[in-house]
Write an enzyme that holds these catalytic residues in place. Structure first.
Site, mmCIF file in Angstrom:
data_model
loop_
_atom_site.group_PDB
_atom_site.id
_atom_site.type_symbol
_atom_site.label_atom_id
_atom_site.label_comp_id
_atom_site.label_asym_id
_atom_site.label_seq_id
_atom_site.Cartn_x
_atom_site.Cartn_y
_atom_site.Cartn_z
ATOM 1 N N SER A 129 -17.357 -1.905 7.301
ATOM 2 C CA SER A 129 -16.230 -1.765 8.572
ATOM 3 C C SER A 129 -15.033 -2.048 8.008
ATOM 4 O O SER A 129 -14.845 -3.132 7.626
ATOM 5 C CB SER A 129 -17.076 -2.813 9.704
ATOM 6 N N CYS A 130 -14.076 -1.603 9.021
ATOM 7 C CA CYS A 130 -12.479 -1.845 8.973
ATOM 8 C C CYS A 130 -12.066 -1.676 10.208
ATOM 9 O O CYS A 130 -12.687 -1.469 11.134
ATOM 10 C CB CYS A 130 -11.929 -0.806 8.004
ATOM 11 N N PRO A 131 -11.053 -2.561 10.295
ATOM 12 C CA PRO A 131 -10.262 -2.328 11.894
ATOM 13 C C PRO A 131 -10.092 -1.177 12.506
ATOM 14 O O PRO A 131 -10.593 -1.049 13.629
ATOM 15 C CB PRO A 131 -8.843 -3.086 11.635
ATOM 16 N N GLY A 133 -11.737 1.570 11.550
ATOM 17 C CA GLY A 133 -12.988 2.256 11.473
ATOM 18 C C GLY A 133 -12.977 3.610 11.244
ATOM 19 O O GLY A 133 -14.114 4.485 11.374
#
Length: 581
Positions: A129-131, A133
Site C-alpha cells: 500500500s502507498c499513499p 494507491g
C-alpha cells in the site's frame, strides 16, 4: 528449567480453554519451568505459539476435549489430556510430560495448522500500500511476487490501492502462512494477523530488493502479541463478530461506527449548552454567549455532519475510497430534502453500489488507471446518487421518516414500554451481533431527528447484561467457578462502560440458560426507561455520561431502570444455572 508449550481447546464455551491455560501456566511457574500456552476458544485463538517457541520446547501438552492436529509438534515429546485434567491437577500433567517420553506426533504433511518446513518452499502472504494507491502499490506487489518465484516460495499479495483492496487475503491464507510481509508507506491494520510472524518494510524496498525482503522476513519477522486474559477474550469476541459481518450489514455497521463520534461530540456540546444557558440557549437573545456558541458548534457543526458521515462511510465500505465523496455528498442532499437518517442510509448504499458498478464497467489502460479514483469514479458516483436522491428516492423516504417521528413522539406509556422491552431484548439477544446492532443503529439514527427516548432505552438495556452477570457472580458464588467470579469484576466495569459484549464469555458457556436471563433484565430496563420518558442525547458513554447536565433526563428513574434490570438478570441466573461441582 524445562521449556514447555501447551495448547488448550474446547468445542463449546470460552471459559474452559482459558481456565485450563491459566492452570497450566501457574503450575509451570510454581515448578520453575518456562511455559507458553495457546488457548482455542469460541472467540478465536489467544496466545498463538510461534514456530521458534515450538522448536525450542522440551515438551508439549495438548489439553483438549476434541481431536486436535499435532503435526506441527512432529518429533516432540507430547502428552494429550482432557481440559478437566489440566484444570484439576495441572502439576501432575506437567510432571507426567517431563518424566515420560511418549510416542512422537505424526509426521508433518498432514497438518492443518500452519507450520512451514525448516527448508524448502514456504507460504507467504503480503500486503502492499502507498499513499496514492496507484503505481507503487502494484509495483511492490510485482516485486514480491517475482522474488518469491525466484526463491521457490509461494506468495499471495493483497494490494490496498486507491480503488480498494484487490486479491484479498482469506482467513485460510493467513492461517497457513509462515510469515506476513507488509510493504507499505501508509498505516495498515494488522489486527487480523494476531499471533502471526509479521515483517514490515517500505514499498521502495519491495520494488528494488524483493528477494532480500523475503529472506529477512523469513528469518527475523517477530510474532505479534495475542493475550489470553478476560479483556482479550471480550476483545476477540467483538473482533470475531466484526469479521463475521458481511454484505449490507457490514456496510451499515461501518457507517454507524464512523457516525458515532459526530453524534457524541454534537450531543454533549448541546447538553452542556443547555446546562449553562437553559433550553433557550440557541435563541438570538443569547447570541454571543458561551451557551449560544456551544449550541452552534454542537447542532450546526457536529449534528450537521452526522448524516453525511453515515452515508459516506457506508459507501466507503462498499466501494472503498472512490465511494467516500459520492456518499458524503449524497448524505448532504438527504439532509437538504428532509430525508434524515433514512435518506442517509439510502444515499450511502446508492453511492457505494453505484460507484462500485462504475469501477467494474470502466476499463482504462494501466497508465490511465489513476484517473478513475481521482476523477471519474467520484464524479460518476456523485451524479448517480445526487440525481436519484433528488428525483426518485428522496421524497418517499422523507415522508416515511416524518411518519416514524410522529408515531414515536406520540407514543403513550403502554406502547412506549412495549417498544422499550423489544429494543432491550434485542440488545441482549446476541450482544454485538446483527440483532443488537439493528436496535442500536435504529436508535442512534433517530437522534438526528431529535427523538431521544429509544437511545436511552437501548443504552440502559445494553449496560444490563454485564452488570447483571457481575452481580450474580457476587451474590450467587456457587453458580460460578473461581475464574468466572474473578471475570465478573471485569464484566462489571465493561457494563458501566456500555460494552454489552462483556457478558459474551458467560453466555458462551451455557447460552440456553444465560441468554434468556440477560434478555429478561434488558427488557425490563428498556421498558422502564421508555415508559418514564427518559431521553439520552448521546449514543455512548454508559454510566460516565450520567453526571453531565442534560445529557440524560430523569436520571433517578434511569438508575432505577438500570438497577432493576441488573437485579432481574442476576436472580434469573440464580434460577437457571446449576451449582458448580
Amino acid at each position: 528449567m524445562a521449556r514447555i508449550v501447551a495448547v488448550t481447546a474446547a468445542q463449546n464455551g470460552i471459559s474452559t480453554p482459558f481456565l485450563a491455560a491459566e492452570s497450566l501456566r501457574q503450575a509451570g511457574e510454581s515448578l520453575g519451568h518456562g511455559i507458553q500456552v495457546e488457548a482455542h476458544g469460541s472467540v478465536g485463538v489467544c496466545g498463538r505459539l510461534s514456530e521458534d517457541a515450538i522448536r525450542a520446547a522440551d515438551a508439549v501438552v495438548i489439553a483438549a476435549d476434541a481431536p486436535l492436529d499435532q503435526a506441527r509438534f512432529s518429533g516432540k515429546r507430547v502428552l494429550v489430556v482432557g481440559t478437566r485434567a489440566a484444570i484439576v491437577d495441572p502439576r501432575a500433567v506437567l510432571l507426567d510430560v517431563l518424566g515420560e517420553a511418549l510416542a512422537p506426533a505424526p509426521p508433518a504433511g498432514t497438518a492443518a495448522e500452519p507450520a512451514a518446513p525448516a527448508e524448502g518452499p514456504r507460504d507467504i502472504v503480503a500486503i502492499t500500500s502507498c499513499p496514492t494507491g496507484i503505481a507503487h502499490t502494484f509495483m511492490a506487489a510485482e516485486g514480491l511476487e517475482q522474488a518469491a518465484k525466484a526463491l521457490g516460495h509461494r506468495i499471495k499479495v493483497e494490494t490496498q490501492g486507491s480503488v480498494g483492496a484487490r486479491n484479498e487475503l482469506s482467513a485460510d491464507d493467513i492461517r497457513n502462512a509462515a510469515v506476513v510481509v507488509i510493504a507499505a508507506d501508509t498505516k495498515v491494520d494488522k489486527s487480523r494477523f494476531a499471533g502471526k510472524r509479521v515483517y514490515e518494510t517500505s514499498t521502495k524496498a519491495a520494488i528494488g530488493h524483493g528477494a532480500d525482503v523475503l529472506r529477512t522476513a523469513l528469518k527475523d519477522a517477530a510474532a505479534t502479541a495475542a493475550g489470553a486474559d478476560y479483556a482479550s477474550a471480550v476483545k476477540e469476541a467483538k473482533a470475531s463478530q466484526t469479521a463475521s459481518r458481511t454484505g449490507v450489514y457490514k456496510h451499515l455497521m461501518t457507517g454507524v461506527s464512523y457516525m458515532l463520534p459526530f453524534v457524541v461530540a454534537g450531543g454533549l456540546l448541546i447538553a452542556i449548552s443547555f446546562a449553562i444557558g437553559g433550553i433557550y440557549a440557541s435563541d438570538d437573545a443569547h447570541r454571543g454567549t458561551l451557551a449560544w456558541a456551544l449550541f452552534q458548534v454542537g447542532a450546526k457543526g457536529g449534528f450537521a455532519l452526522m448524516i453525511p458521515a453515515l452515508a459516506g462511510y457506508i459507501a466507503f465500505s462498499i466501494a472503498d475510497r472512490p465511494g467516500l465523496a459520492p456518499g458524503m455528498i449524497g448524505g448532504v442532499v438527504a439532509g437538504m430534502i428532509g430525508a434524515g437518517f433514512l435518506g442517509g442510509l439510502a444515499a450511502g448504499f446508492i453511492a457505494g453500489y453505484g460507484t462500485r458498478w462504475l469501477n467494474g464497467v470502466l476499463r482504462l489502460p494501466r497508465n490511465l488507471e489513476g484517473l478513475k479514483p481521482t476523477l471519474l469514479l467520484p464524479l460518476g458516483g456523485t451524479l448517480i446518487v445526487g440525481l436519484l436522491m433528488l428525483f426518485v428516492v428522496g421524497a418517499p423516504v422523507a415522508l416515511l421518516l416524518r411518519a416514524l417521528e410522529t408515531w414515536l413522539k406520540g407514543m403513550q406509556s403502554g406502547s412506549a414500554a412495549g417498544l422499550g422491552a423489544l429494543l432491550g431484548a434485542m440488545m441482549a439477544f446476541d450482544m454485538g451481533g446483527p440483532v443488537n446492532k439493528a436496535a442500536y443503529a435504529f436508535s442512534t439514527g433517530l437522534i438526528a431527528s431529535q427523538v431521544y427516548r429509544p437511545m436511552a432505552a437501548v443504552m440502559v438495556a445494553g449496560m444490563t447484561p454485564p452488570l447483571g452477570v457481575a452481580l450474580a457472580t457476587w451474590l450467587f458464588r456457587n453458580r460460578f467457578t473461581k475464574d468466572e467470579r474473578e471475570a465478573g469484576k471485569a464484566a462489571g466495569v465493561l457494563g458501566l462502560s456500555f460494552i454489552t459484549e462483556g457478558a459474551i464469555p458467560f453466555a458462551a458457556r451455557d447460552p440456553l440458560r444465560v441468554i434468556p436471563a440477560l434478555m429478561l433484565g434488558s427488557a425490563i430496563a428498556g421498558a422502564l426507561s421508555m415508559a418514564a420518558g427518559v431521553e439520552l442525547r448521546v449514543p455512548h458513554g454508559g454510566a460516565f455520561v450520567l453526571p453531565i447536565p442534560n445529557a440524560v433526563t430523569h436520571v433517578g428513574i434511569y438508575l432505577v431502570a438500570l438497577v432493576a434490570g441488573s437485579v432481574a438478570t442476576a436472580l434469573m441466573l440464580r434460577v437457571t444455572l446449576k451449582p458448580v461441582v
